[in-house]
Design an enzyme around this catalytic site. Sequence first.
Site, PDB file in Angstrom:
ATOM      1  N   CYS A  58       0.816  -1.215   0.000  1.00 56.54           N
ATOM      2  CA  CYS A  58       0.000   0.000   0.000  1.00 56.54           C
ATOM      3  C   CYS A  58       0.850   1.265   0.000  1.00 56.54           C
ATOM      4  O   CYS A  58       0.350   2.356  -0.276  1.00 56.54           O
ATOM      5  CB  CYS A  58      -0.955   0.006   1.193  1.00 56.54           C
ATOM      6  SG  CYS A  58      -0.133  -0.001   2.786  1.00 56.54           S
ATOM      7  N   ASN A  59       2.159   1.136   0.308  1.00 55.99           N
ATOM      8  CA  ASN A  59       2.989   2.348   0.323  1.00 55.99           C
ATOM      9  C   ASN A  59       4.263   2.249  -0.514  1.00 55.99           C
ATOM     10  O   ASN A  59       5.150   3.072  -0.376  1.00 55.99           O
ATOM     11  CB  ASN A  59       3.329   2.756   1.770  1.00 55.99           C
ATOM     12  CG  ASN A  59       3.936   1.628   2.560  1.00 55.99           C
ATOM     13  OD1 ASN A  59       4.954   1.084   2.167  1.00 55.99           O
ATOM     14  ND2 ASN A  59       3.320   1.274   3.673  1.00 55.99           N
ATOM     15  N   ARG A  60       4.329   1.242  -1.405  1.00 58.76           N
ATOM     16  CA  ARG A  60       5.506   1.159  -2.273  1.00 58.76           C
ATOM     17  C   ARG A  60       5.260   0.282  -3.499  1.00 58.76           C
ATOM     18  O   ARG A  60       4.466  -0.657  -3.462  1.00 58.76           O
ATOM     19  CB  ARG A  60       6.733   0.652  -1.513  1.00 58.76           C
ATOM     20  CG  ARG A  60       6.700  -0.797  -1.112  1.00 58.76           C
ATOM     21  CD  ARG A  60       7.923  -1.176  -0.275  1.00 58.76           C
ATOM     22  NE  ARG A  60       7.954  -0.451   0.982  1.00 58.76           N
ATOM     23  CZ  ARG A  60       8.813   0.522   1.266  1.00 58.76           C
ATOM     24  NH1 ARG A  60       9.733   0.877   0.390  1.00 58.76           N
ATOM     25  NH2 ARG A  60       8.776   1.144   2.426  1.00 58.76           N
ATOM     26  N   SER A 114       9.413   2.258   6.135  1.00 58.37           N
ATOM     27  CA  SER A 114       8.005   1.880   6.029  1.00 58.37           C
ATOM     28  C   SER A 114       7.117   2.995   6.547  1.00 58.37           C
ATOM     29  O   SER A 114       7.553   3.823   7.355  1.00 58.37           O
ATOM     30  CB  SER A 114       7.754   0.601   6.840  1.00 58.37           C
ATOM     31  OG  SER A 114       6.395   0.254   6.811  1.00 58.37           O
ATOM     32  N   GLU A 139       4.029  -7.133   8.177  1.00 60.53           N
ATOM     33  CA  GLU A 139       3.392  -7.546   6.921  1.00 60.53           C
ATOM     34  C   GLU A 139       4.372  -7.601   5.756  1.00 60.53           C
ATOM     35  O   GLU A 139       4.211  -8.402   4.842  1.00 60.53           O
ATOM     36  CB  GLU A 139       2.245  -6.590   6.564  1.00 60.53           C
ATOM     37  CG  GLU A 139       1.029  -6.708   7.452  1.00 60.53           C
ATOM     38  CD  GLU A 139       1.155  -5.885   8.728  1.00 60.53           C
ATOM     39  OE1 GLU A 139       2.161  -5.152   8.864  1.00 60.53           O
ATOM     40  OE2 GLU A 139       0.264  -5.978   9.589  1.00 60.53           O
ATOM     41  N   GLN A 183       4.913 -10.000   2.286  1.00 63.19           N
ATOM     42  CA  GLN A 183       4.836  -9.380   0.957  1.00 63.19           C
ATOM     43  C   GLN A 183       6.091  -9.670   0.129  1.00 63.19           C
ATOM     44  O   GLN A 183       6.006  -9.861  -1.087  1.00 63.19           O
ATOM     45  CB  GLN A 183       4.600  -7.876   1.115  1.00 63.19           C
ATOM     46  CG  GLN A 183       3.189  -7.567   1.621  1.00 63.19           C
ATOM     47  CD  GLN A 183       3.055  -6.197   2.270  1.00 63.19           C
ATOM     48  OE1 GLN A 183       4.050  -5.585   2.661  1.00 63.19           O
ATOM     49  NE2 GLN A 183       1.835  -5.713   2.393  1.00 63.19           N
ATOM     50  N   ALA A 217     -13.046  -8.002   2.505  1.00 59.79           N
ATOM     51  CA  ALA A 217     -12.720  -9.186   3.304  1.00 59.79           C
ATOM     52  C   ALA A 217     -11.440  -9.848   2.809  1.00 59.79           C
ATOM     53  O   ALA A 217     -11.223 -11.034   3.024  1.00 59.79           O
ATOM     54  CB  ALA A 217     -13.884 -10.177   3.260  1.00 59.79           C
TER      55      ALA A 217
END
Length: 424
Positions: free
Chosen positions: A53-55, A108, A115, A119, A189
Amino acid sequence: MNPVNDIIDSYSAIVYTHKTVGVDKLASHYLGWNEIKELSKYYDGEMAVLQTCNRIEIYLFSRNESSVNEILHYLNEVHNKVISTDATILRGEEAIKHLFEVASGIDSLSVGEYEILKQIKDAMRDSIKLGIGSRYIRALLERSLKVGRRVRLETGISRGKVGVYSLAVEFAKSRFGDILGKKIAILGAGEIGGKLALILHNEGATDVTIFNRTFERGRNLAIKYGYSYFPLDFSRLHNYDIIFSAIFYPEKVKAPEGTVVIDLGSPPVFEGSNVYTLKDLEELSKATLEERQREIERAESIIREGLEEFRKDCLNLVYDNFVSSFMSRVEETRKEEVERALKVLGDDGEETREVLEAMTRSMIKKIFSPMFQNLRRAVENNEINYINLATSLLTHGGISQDKTKEIKTEQEYKGRSSGDETDS
């Protein structure tokens, strides 16, 4: 010549993160599975794509210096706009160190998050599945995972509540003081929705409803924690105190009034003055960063040691490559000599063949095992000069296998010609 430096220098990374391009802009740079698949055909080398979500980060291994430019050209084409100018390009040890920092959780949105390890594993799995992640990319990703695990084991960087999802829940608590007794909705979900449901369950939240496009998946997640569930329906969201959104939706949705909406989507789905996104979570993350600064310094020390360990990994790759290449040539020669011996003997019987096969294999093992043991010790002791000498002497001075065959054929031809002249 230093074979380890040659390997190190062949790594590079194309990097887009929330720090370098911003969360909002990052959303338009993602690659879909089909685009990554197409990229794997387009690029001649090893590669892994890490997207969170950020890279968005593309790790490459290639001795072709133009490989980075080829990838950037593809990214511009697939996005129908120039995004290559947004990229941070890292090469050699700089690229390797960056991945170790990412795996360690010090680079991060949420310092110390766990997480990222999953990933990176997923990126390695996908790379292997697409046939673009061989020994060099695998070695890099595997070492990054080892560094990341060690940082979490030996420092307190992941102690307490870490991770983007925990930050989101902490942010909600900061708005209300407490979330117990609050009416909460989770949209999605999938992996993010599942993590949010678990964290809320551990926090003691009970009045939670899961909304999901796939009804069965939403129901299964809800049943797991004793929550309610409905198909995704924005018209049902008006009576909730908190909404956590973890979905993609093609259109913007106006957030219900009087509700705190924390949208973890990239790009966000909801709009309104009561909507908080990953960008807002960055501020909370900065406070966490200051608290964990001492642990970050300890992590950086482990990363430096990890870089030295990776150099040893590269030496092992040099050894494995050498043994594999050398023994394939030896095996080819062994087979040729067995066939020649059978012709000279005039006996191609199964028993004779078995004897020659066993004898030649045994000879090769006895001749070369001591040499490989010494070479292995040289690798372990980082004796570059010895390794260079051995690989140079025992791989025909660096001549390729095809060229070796060409020279051998030419020599055999000259030998036959010389013999013919003598006979005459």
